[in-house]
Design an enzyme around this catalytic site. Structure first.
Site, mmCIF file in Angstrom:
data_model
loop_
_atom_site.group_PDB
_atom_site.id
_atom_site.type_symbol
_atom_site.label_atom_id
_atom_site.label_comp_id
_atom_site.label_asym_id
_atom_site.label_seq_id
_atom_site.Cartn_x
_atom_site.Cartn_y
_atom_site.Cartn_z
ATOM 1 N N ASN A 1 0.816 -1.215 0.000
ATOM 2 C CA ASN A 1 0.000 0.000 0.000
ATOM 3 C C ASN A 1 0.846 1.261 0.000
ATOM 4 O O ASN A 1 1.963 1.286 0.513
ATOM 5 C CB ASN A 1 -0.949 -0.024 1.198
ATOM 6 C CG ASN A 1 -1.956 -1.140 1.069
ATOM 7 O OD1 ASN A 1 -2.112 -1.694 -0.015
ATOM 8 N ND2 ASN A 1 -2.618 -1.480 2.149
ATOM 9 N N ILE A 2 0.235 2.297 -0.569
ATOM 10 C CA ILE A 2 0.932 3.582 -0.685
ATOM 11 C C ILE A 2 0.263 4.617 0.198
ATOM 12 O O ILE A 2 0.576 5.805 0.124
ATOM 13 C CB ILE A 2 0.934 4.037 -2.167
ATOM 14 C CG1 ILE A 2 -0.493 3.984 -2.745
ATOM 15 C CG2 ILE A 2 1.869 3.178 -3.014
ATOM 16 C CD1 ILE A 2 -0.605 4.432 -4.193
ATOM 17 N N HIS B 1 5.997 -0.905 -2.539
ATOM 18 C CA HIS B 1 5.694 -0.103 -3.731
ATOM 19 C C HIS B 1 5.809 1.388 -3.446
ATOM 20 O O HIS B 1 5.155 2.202 -4.092
ATOM 21 C CB HIS B 1 4.299 -0.476 -4.266
ATOM 22 C CG HIS B 1 4.219 -1.913 -4.700
ATOM 23 N ND1 HIS B 1 3.048 -2.598 -4.873
ATOM 24 C CD2 HIS B 1 5.206 -2.808 -4.995
ATOM 25 C CE1 HIS B 1 3.302 -3.845 -5.253
ATOM 26 N NE2 HIS B 1 4.606 -4.004 -5.320
ATOM 27 N N CYS C 1 9.195 20.507 -11.505
ATOM 28 C CA CYS C 1 10.434 20.726 -10.767
ATOM 29 C C CYS C 1 10.889 22.183 -10.933
ATOM 30 O O CYS C 1 10.987 22.663 -12.064
ATOM 31 C CB CYS C 1 11.482 19.767 -11.332
ATOM 32 S SG CYS C 1 13.120 20.019 -10.687
ATOM 33 N N GLY D 1 -5.732 -9.073 2.500
ATOM 34 C CA GLY D 1 -6.225 -7.996 1.636
ATOM 35 C C GLY D 1 -5.426 -7.794 0.365
ATOM 36 O O GLY D 1 -5.214 -6.659 -0.060
ATOM 37 N N SER E 1 -4.641 -9.530 -3.747
ATOM 38 C CA SER E 1 -4.940 -10.546 -4.758
ATOM 39 C C SER E 1 -3.665 -11.297 -5.156
ATOM 40 O O SER E 1 -3.709 -12.179 -6.003
ATOM 41 C CB SER E 1 -5.581 -9.895 -5.987
ATOM 42 O OG SER E 1 -4.689 -8.952 -6.540
#
Ligand code: CNA
Length: 270
Positions: free
Chosen positions: A108-109, A127, A158, A199, A201
């Site tokens: 998760n992010i 990730h 930037c 949680g 797949s």
């Protein structure tokens, strides 16, 4: 179901035992963050409005270089700060407080493990996360609060080279953080360890391989709405499968372990 939960609690209560978690978007759906692949509610089922050539393009580095708007539309919705941890996140934190947490590998992010209080050395954000951002051209770092401000008026660029800036989320086509590989070398052979997969797949590699690679003496548990990955392809005799909502299972485990007061205190603190 009750027998399976009692078995998990029994392993966790054993002197010197530890637990390693392997989690994905499903532990955050109860927080209001959609997962990727759930039919109807998942992000991939709801991306038509972004006009993508294929759903995964929203997290594809080559597509981002040409067309970053789709990612930023989604990022605005998912940006950490609006969501609170789930009971499952607090269950991980309680395992840490009880000296049981070996590691939490997360795809998760949303940084909800951190928000729940899990410490940096116990988390592997395989990730990446929204915690830091860099220019994709010159790699200059941008502070999250600056990125957030620029997101309000367009695509963050930037200040040094005018390249697009992207949070340090690992896109398809990018390498995983070295912390992932370094710690997995240490963790994969841990004995007296419980592996709880929840949680997810188990569709994204190399992450999906971890529960397959884990030490053969390690009891594996799957808490998910459906059976997946190594639990289908290479099941082990000792696997425990719980096809249920992960928060419901976490709540029952907390009861069996006698951690209810601590869980209530964490939820009340928010
Ligand atoms: P996925 O492919 O969407 O799978 C999620 C799995 O969780 C499915 O098998 C669901 O059935 C299951 N599930 C959903 N809700 C629950 C629940 N309450 N209880 C039990 N099971 C549930 O997502 P994966 O994590 O496997 O895929 C990896 C991707 C998802 C990573 O690269 C992430 O970056 C990405 N992602 C992250 C978030 C987030 O940070 N919260 C959100 C969406 C996608």
């Amino acid at each position: 179901m009750d027998k399976k939960l009692e078995k998990i609690a029994e392993v966790l209560k054993k002197e010197g035992s530890t637990v390693t978690f392997f989690v994905g978007a499903g532990i955050s759906t109860n927080c209001g963050i959609p997962d990727f692949r759930s039919p109807k509610t998942g992000l991939y089922a709801n991306l038509q409005r972004l006009n993508l050539p294929y759903p995964e393009a929203v997290f594809d580095i080559e597509y981002f270089k040409k067309s970053p708007k789709a990612f930023y539309t989604l990022a605005d919705e998912l940006f950490p700060g609006k969501f609170l941890p789930s009971i499952f996140h607090y269950f991980i934190k309680l395992c840490q407080d009880k000296g049981k947490l070996r590691r939490c590998y997360s795809q998760n992010i949303d940084t909800l493990e951190r928000i729940a209080g899990v410490e940096d050395d116990k988390i592997v954000e395989a990730h990446g996360s929204f915690a830091n951002s860099h220019c994709i051209t010159c790699k200059a770092e941008m502070e999250t609060k600056v990125l957030r401000k620029l997101m309000k008026t367009g695509i963050p660029k930037c200040p040094v080279c005018k390249g697009y800036v992207k949070p340090d989320i690992v896109f398809f086509g990018e390498g995983l953080p070295s912390k992932f590989f370094d710690l997995w070398d240490e963790d994969c052979d841990t004995e007296k360890n419980l592996a709880i997969v929840a949680g997810t797949s188990l569709a994204v590699f190399p992450f999906a391989n971890l529960p397959h690679e884990i030490n053969k003496n390690c009891k594996r548990v799957l808490i998910n709405r459906e059976k997946c990955g190594t639990f289908l392809d290479s099941p082990r005799k000792t696997d425990i499968i719980l096809l249920e909502d992960c928060d419901k299972i976490a709540e029952k485990l907390v009861d069996l372990l006698g951690w209810k007061t601590e869980l209530d205190a964490l939820i009340a603190k928010g």
